[in-house]
Design a protein around this motif. Sequence first.
Motif, short mmCIF file in Angstrom:
data_model
loop_
_atom_site.label_atom_id
_atom_site.label_comp_id
_atom_site.label_asym_id
_atom_site.label_seq_id
_atom_site.Cartn_x
_atom_site.Cartn_y
_atom_site.Cartn_z
N UNK A 26 0.82 -1.22 0.00
CA UNK A 26 0.00 0.00 0.00
C UNK A 26 0.85 1.26 0.00
N UNK A 27 2.09 1.15 0.49
CA UNK A 27 2.96 2.33 0.59
C UNK A 27 3.72 2.63 -0.69
N UNK A 28 3.70 1.69 -1.64
CA UNK A 28 4.43 1.93 -2.89
C UNK A 28 3.85 3.13 -3.63
N UNK A 29 4.70 3.86 -4.33
CA UNK A 29 4.23 4.98 -5.14
C UNK A 29 3.49 4.54 -6.38
N UNK A 30 3.82 3.34 -6.88
CA UNK A 30 3.18 2.81 -8.08
C UNK A 30 2.12 1.78 -7.71
N UNK A 31 1.06 1.72 -8.51
CA UNK A 31 0.03 0.70 -8.30
C UNK A 31 0.48 -0.67 -8.77
N UNK A 32 1.52 -0.72 -9.58
CA UNK A 32 1.98 -1.98 -10.17
C UNK A 32 3.12 -2.54 -9.34
N UNK A 33 3.03 -3.81 -9.00
CA UNK A 33 4.09 -4.45 -8.23
C UNK A 33 4.27 -5.89 -8.70
N UNK A 34 5.33 -6.52 -8.22
CA UNK A 34 5.51 -7.94 -8.52
C UNK A 34 5.95 -8.65 -7.26
N UNK A 35 5.89 -9.98 -7.30
CA UNK A 35 6.29 -10.82 -6.18
C UNK A 35 7.68 -11.38 -6.48
N UNK A 36 8.62 -11.14 -5.55
CA UNK A 36 9.97 -11.61 -5.76
C UNK A 36 10.76 -11.59 -4.47
N UNK A 37 11.97 -12.08 -4.52
CA UNK A 37 12.84 -12.06 -3.35
C UNK A 37 14.29 -12.16 -3.83
N UNK A 38 15.19 -11.50 -3.12
CA UNK A 38 16.61 -11.59 -3.42
C UNK A 38 17.28 -12.47 -2.37
N UNK A 39 18.03 -13.47 -2.84
CA UNK A 39 18.69 -14.40 -1.93
C UNK A 39 20.16 -14.55 -2.30
N UNK A 40 20.99 -14.77 -1.28
CA UNK A 40 22.39 -15.14 -1.51
C UNK A 40 22.50 -16.64 -1.29
N UNK A 41 22.92 -17.34 -2.33
CA UNK A 41 22.87 -18.81 -2.30
C UNK A 41 24.25 -19.39 -2.59
N UNK A 42 24.65 -20.34 -1.73
CA UNK A 42 25.89 -21.08 -1.96
C UNK A 42 25.66 -22.12 -3.05
N UNK A 43 26.73 -22.53 -3.75
CA UNK A 43 26.58 -23.51 -4.84
C UNK A 43 25.86 -24.79 -4.40
N UNK A 44 26.16 -25.28 -3.16
CA UNK A 44 25.52 -26.52 -2.72
C UNK A 44 24.02 -26.33 -2.48
N UNK A 45 23.59 -25.11 -2.08
CA UNK A 45 22.15 -24.85 -1.90
C UNK A 45 21.43 -24.93 -3.24
N UNK A 46 22.09 -24.45 -4.27
CA UNK A 46 21.46 -24.42 -5.59
C UNK A 46 21.38 -25.81 -6.19
N UNK A 47 22.40 -26.62 -5.97
CA UNK A 47 22.48 -27.92 -6.63
C UNK A 47 21.83 -29.05 -5.83
N UNK A 48 21.71 -28.89 -4.51
CA UNK A 48 21.27 -30.00 -3.67
C UNK A 48 19.92 -29.78 -3.02
N UNK A 49 19.19 -28.78 -3.40
CA UNK A 49 17.84 -28.52 -2.88
C UNK A 49 16.89 -28.37 -4.07
N UNK A 50 15.58 -28.26 -3.81
CA UNK A 50 14.65 -28.05 -4.93
C UNK A 50 14.90 -26.79 -5.75
N UNK A 51 15.79 -25.90 -5.27
CA UNK A 51 16.14 -24.72 -6.07
C UNK A 51 16.77 -25.10 -7.40
N UNK A 52 17.25 -26.33 -7.48
CA UNK A 52 17.89 -26.78 -8.72
C UNK A 52 16.95 -26.68 -9.92
N UNK A 53 15.65 -26.88 -9.68
CA UNK A 53 14.69 -26.84 -10.79
C UNK A 53 14.59 -25.46 -11.42
N UNK A 54 15.03 -24.41 -10.69
CA UNK A 54 14.94 -23.05 -11.24
C UNK A 54 16.02 -22.78 -12.29
N UNK A 55 17.04 -23.62 -12.34
CA UNK A 55 18.09 -23.42 -13.33
C UNK A 55 18.82 -22.11 -13.15
#
Length: 330
Positions: A26-55
Amino acid sequence: MAPKFRAVPWKRNLQKIPEELLAQARAFGSDILFVGITKTLAPNEIEQTPLRQLGIPQAEGEVSEIIPADDMGKYSRRNKHGWEVVRDDLPKITKTQYWESPNFGDASRYGTHTHYWTREVYQREIHEPRFYSIQAKTVKVNAAGDRVVLIRLKQEISRTSRTFEDELLFMLNLLQENCGGAEVVSSETAEADYIRTINLDWEVFPPGNAGEVIERLTGGRSADMALRGKVEERVQLFSRLTPVAYLKGAAGFGSYIGAKYADDLVVFENVNYGNALYVLYDNWEDVSKRSRLDLLKGTDARFDRLPHRTGWDEAFEKLLRSEKRKRGLK
């Protein structure tokens, strides 16, 4: 018994939108928004969890994009296949259903015959699949190989939408299932660009010979032969009932095709999704102004849905001929 969804090392779903996220949106200046998140990921997190499907890309600036697998959770499944809600809180309505059965157990030799029943049933809300995709952009890679990644749904959403909170909850859950987190982010997307991704405009073509109609509905493309074959089948079916016009979703919605028989008798199907044909009885002027998400909004009191089970096409013909007779049409 195999688990319904694959195991994930994070909380899978949200029961409601967190108040802090609603306040932030509600506080955004724009009516348009998206759903997202920024994460810092180690190589093993990317390869050994379901995050792997994201490529998730290795190089900075690169972007991957997938439609989430339907075994990631309830919302991932709904995103690909749609869902129905039985509205037992509403009055029942009278519905007639048609289906075909083989004669003497062998349709190939003896043909089929039509069954139908008319009775009072609970109304149903039909939700088409969203087909939202998830993008992962590698923003930075440090010396240890850890990647800073922006993971987001490609589709924006507007705070002014009448279904804003319902759709936002869907989007948050879809991202939560697939990466273990979800936030709201103000979008720089121009409102006009957002509208183009959600509004389902229609191109209307006059009847012609089958070849002409197929060329119009496919845009002359021949690369996707399976899709073209499905369009040809629908044109043959629609043409037997003498439509006054053929319909095609404009811009990025060319997967929607249909036919108009009267202002209050329109049929359409999403041929990419392709598990049911819809017969709408609202005025065409109203139908043509709805967004893709609002096209079937409400309950099935105002439309009929014909799932593609054995004999559905013959049942469809009988239903349309009956509706045309009611309107004094040949």
